[in-house]
Structures are given as C-alpha cells and as structure tokens.
Design a protein around this motif. Structure first.
Motif, PDB file in Angstrom:
ATOM      1  N   GLU A   7       0.327  -1.135  -0.073  1.00  0.00           N
ATOM      2  CA  GLU A   7      -0.017  -0.112   0.085  1.00  0.00           C
ATOM      3  C   GLU A   7       0.918   1.031  -0.010  1.00  0.00           C
ATOM      4  N   ALA A   8       0.956   2.141  -0.597  1.00  0.00           N
ATOM      5  CA  ALA A   8       1.653   3.583  -0.824  1.00  0.00           C
ATOM      6  C   ALA A   8       0.926   4.608   0.164  1.00  0.00           C
ATOM      7  N   ASP A   9      -0.013   4.679   0.309  1.00  0.00           N
ATOM      8  CA  ASP A   9      -0.384   5.667   1.159  1.00  0.00           C
ATOM      9  C   ASP A   9      -1.516   5.358   1.818  1.00  0.00           C
ATOM     10  N   ALA A  10      -1.154   5.788   3.291  1.00  0.00           N
ATOM     11  CA  ALA A  10      -1.703   5.354   4.368  1.00  0.00           C
ATOM     12  C   ALA A  10      -3.044   5.375   4.329  1.00  0.00           C
ATOM     13  N   ARG A  11      -4.486   5.839   4.168  1.00  0.00           N
ATOM     14  CA  ARG A  11      -5.556   5.687   3.621  1.00  0.00           C
ATOM     15  C   ARG A  11      -5.736   4.299   2.718  1.00  0.00           C
ATOM     16  N   ALA A  12      -5.595   3.496   1.723  1.00  0.00           N
ATOM     17  CA  ALA A  12      -5.200   2.563   2.031  1.00  0.00           C
ATOM     18  C   ALA A  12      -4.593   1.436   2.694  1.00  0.00           C
ATOM     19  N   LEU A  13      -3.431   1.303   3.483  1.00  0.00           N
ATOM     20  CA  LEU A  13      -2.707   0.872   4.586  1.00  0.00           C
ATOM     21  C   LEU A  13      -3.835   0.503   5.591  1.00  0.00           C
ATOM     22  N   TRP A  14      -4.322   1.440   6.062  1.00  0.00           N
ATOM     23  CA  TRP A  14      -5.293   1.381   7.086  1.00  0.00           C
ATOM     24  C   TRP A  14      -7.094   1.253   7.091  1.00  0.00           C
ATOM     25  N   GLY A  15      -7.094   1.036   5.445  1.00  0.00           N
ATOM     26  CA  GLY A  15      -8.236   0.631   5.447  1.00  0.00           C
ATOM     27  C   GLY A  15      -8.331  -0.546   5.536  1.00  0.00           C
ATOM     28  N   ARG A  16      -6.712  -1.027   4.893  1.00  0.00           N
ATOM     29  CA  ARG A  16      -6.511  -2.983   4.802  1.00  0.00           C
ATOM     30  C   ARG A  16      -6.357  -3.535   6.125  1.00  0.00           C
ATOM     31  N   LEU A  17      -5.875  -2.530   7.023  1.00  0.00           N
ATOM     32  CA  LEU A  17      -5.449  -3.008   8.755  1.00  0.00           C
ATOM     33  C   LEU A  17      -6.627  -3.393   8.903  1.00  0.00           C
ATOM     34  N   VAL A  18      -7.679  -2.606   8.966  1.00  0.00           N
ATOM     35  CA  VAL A  18      -9.275  -2.862   9.741  1.00  0.00           C
ATOM     36  C   VAL A  18     -10.249  -4.106   8.618  1.00  0.00           C
ATOM     37  N   ALA A  19      -9.607  -3.664   7.484  1.00  0.00           N
ATOM     38  CA  ALA A  19     -10.990  -5.064   6.640  1.00  0.00           C
ATOM     39  C   ALA A  19      -9.537  -6.604   7.519  1.00  0.00           C
ATOM     40  N   GLU A  20      -8.252  -6.406   7.209  1.00  0.00           N
ATOM     41  CA  GLU A  20      -7.880  -7.388   7.697  1.00  0.00           C
ATOM     42  C   GLU A  20      -8.761  -7.965   9.490  1.00  0.00           C
ATOM     43  N   LYS A  21      -8.724  -7.201  10.169  1.00  0.00           N
ATOM     44  CA  LYS A  21      -9.165  -6.841  11.566  1.00  0.00           C
ATOM     45  C   LYS A  21      -7.679  -7.182  11.975  1.00  0.00           C
ATOM     46  N   HIS A  22      -7.088  -6.299  11.738  1.00  0.00           N
ATOM     47  CA  HIS A  22      -5.319  -6.192  12.733  1.00  0.00           C
ATOM     48  C   HIS A  22      -5.507  -4.900  13.559  1.00  0.00           C
ATOM     49  N   VAL A  23      -6.340  -3.756  13.260  1.00  0.00           N
ATOM     50  CA  VAL A  23      -6.589  -2.577  13.616  1.00  0.00           C
ATOM     51  C   VAL A  23      -8.396  -3.272  13.938  1.00  0.00           C
ATOM     52  N   LEU A  24      -8.720  -2.628  14.914  1.00  0.00           N
ATOM     53  CA  LEU A  24      -9.877  -2.333  15.482  1.00  0.00           C
ATOM     54  C   LEU A  24     -10.394  -1.359  16.098  1.00  0.00           C
ATOM     55  N   PRO A  25     -10.534  -0.201  15.238  1.00  0.00           N
ATOM     56  CA  PRO A  25     -11.053   0.956  15.608  1.00  0.00           C
ATOM     57  C   PRO A  25     -12.039   1.337  16.559  1.00  0.00           C
ATOM     58  N   ALA A  26     -12.528   1.044  16.008  1.00  0.00           N
ATOM     59  CA  ALA A  26     -14.458   1.214  16.917  1.00  0.00           C
ATOM     60  C   ALA A  26     -14.295   0.706  18.295  1.00  0.00           C
ATOM     61  N   THR A  27     -13.226  -0.351  18.756  1.00  0.00           N
ATOM     62  CA  THR A  27     -13.480  -1.134  20.262  1.00  0.00           C
ATOM     63  C   THR A  27     -12.317  -0.825  20.328  1.00  0.00           C
ATOM     64  N   TYR A  28     -11.534  -2.359  20.269  1.00  0.00           N
ATOM     65  CA  TYR A  28     -10.279  -2.605  21.325  1.00  0.00           C
ATOM     66  C   TYR A  28      -9.052  -1.695  20.676  1.00  0.00           C
ATOM     67  N   ASP A  29      -9.122  -1.096  19.882  1.00  0.00           N
ATOM     68  CA  ASP A  29      -8.080  -0.054  19.402  1.00  0.00           C
ATOM     69  C   ASP A  29      -8.387   1.052  19.109  1.00  0.00           C
ATOM     70  N   ARG A  30     -10.063   1.601  20.011  1.00  0.00           N
ATOM     71  CA  ARG A  30     -10.130   3.289  20.066  1.00  0.00           C
ATOM     72  C   ARG A  30      -8.982   4.052  20.788  1.00  0.00           C
ATOM     73  N   ASP A  31      -8.473   3.752  21.974  1.00  0.00           N
ATOM     74  CA  ASP A  31      -6.808   4.693  22.353  1.00  0.00           C
ATOM     75  C   ASP A  31      -6.036   4.576  21.548  1.00  0.00           C
ATOM     76  N   LEU A  32      -5.844   3.978  20.434  1.00  0.00           N
ATOM     77  CA  LEU A  32      -5.213   4.247  20.185  1.00  0.00           C
ATOM     78  C   LEU A  32      -5.568   4.518  18.466  1.00  0.00           C
ATOM     79  N   VAL A  33      -6.405   4.777  17.921  1.00  0.00           N
ATOM     80  CA  VAL A  33      -6.270   5.187  16.801  1.00  0.00           C
ATOM     81  C   VAL A  33      -6.504   7.120  17.712  1.00  0.00           C
TER      82      VAL A  33
END
Length: 75
Positions: A7-33
């Motif tokens: 992934e060349a840009d942050a938006r695409a990379l973030w989308g991939r991390l979320v889609a593959e459930k490496h990051v859970l921004p709405a729950t577990y990883d809220r503080d990380l966000v």
C-alpha cells in the motif's frame, strides 16, 4: 504463495489493516486511534481513514511504531 500487496498511501494501508482486523478502531484499539490522531496532528473525530488522505503509508507506519514502542520495551 500469494504476492504481497504494498500500500502506497496511509488511507489504503489503514483500510487494509481494518479490513483484515489487525486494527479494531471502534472498540479494542480506540485509544490507539486517539494517540495516532494526536501524533499525526489529525484533529477531527470523523473516520480516521478519511483524515489519512494524502498521508504516506511510511508516515503512518512510523507513527504506529512510535506508539507501540513503549509496549515493546516492556516485553
């Protein structure tokens, strides 16, 4: 073996991390966000994927590693 997708840009990379459930921004990883927003100077509270438009994947990875560093030091 499948070819790795880069992934060349942050938006695409973030989308991939979320889609593959490496990051859970709405729950577990809220503080990380929240920490990521602060580190990258992203002030809004909307979807961080939107705010990452125009940011390089390298900058996103650099910030994520900086946030994770204290946890790695404890291991």
């Amino acid at each position: 073996m499948a070819t790795a997708r880069v992934e060349a840009d942050a938006r695409a990379l973030w989308g991939r991390l979320v889609a593959e459930k490496h990051v859970l921004p709405a729950t577990y990883d809220r503080d990380l966000v929240d920490q990521l927003r602060q580190a990258m100077g992203l002030p809004s509270r909307r979807d961080i994927g939107v705010d990452l438009a125009g940011v390089s994947a390298q900058d996103l990875v650099r910030c994520l590693l900086g946030i994770a560093e204290p946890f790695a030091a404890d291991a």
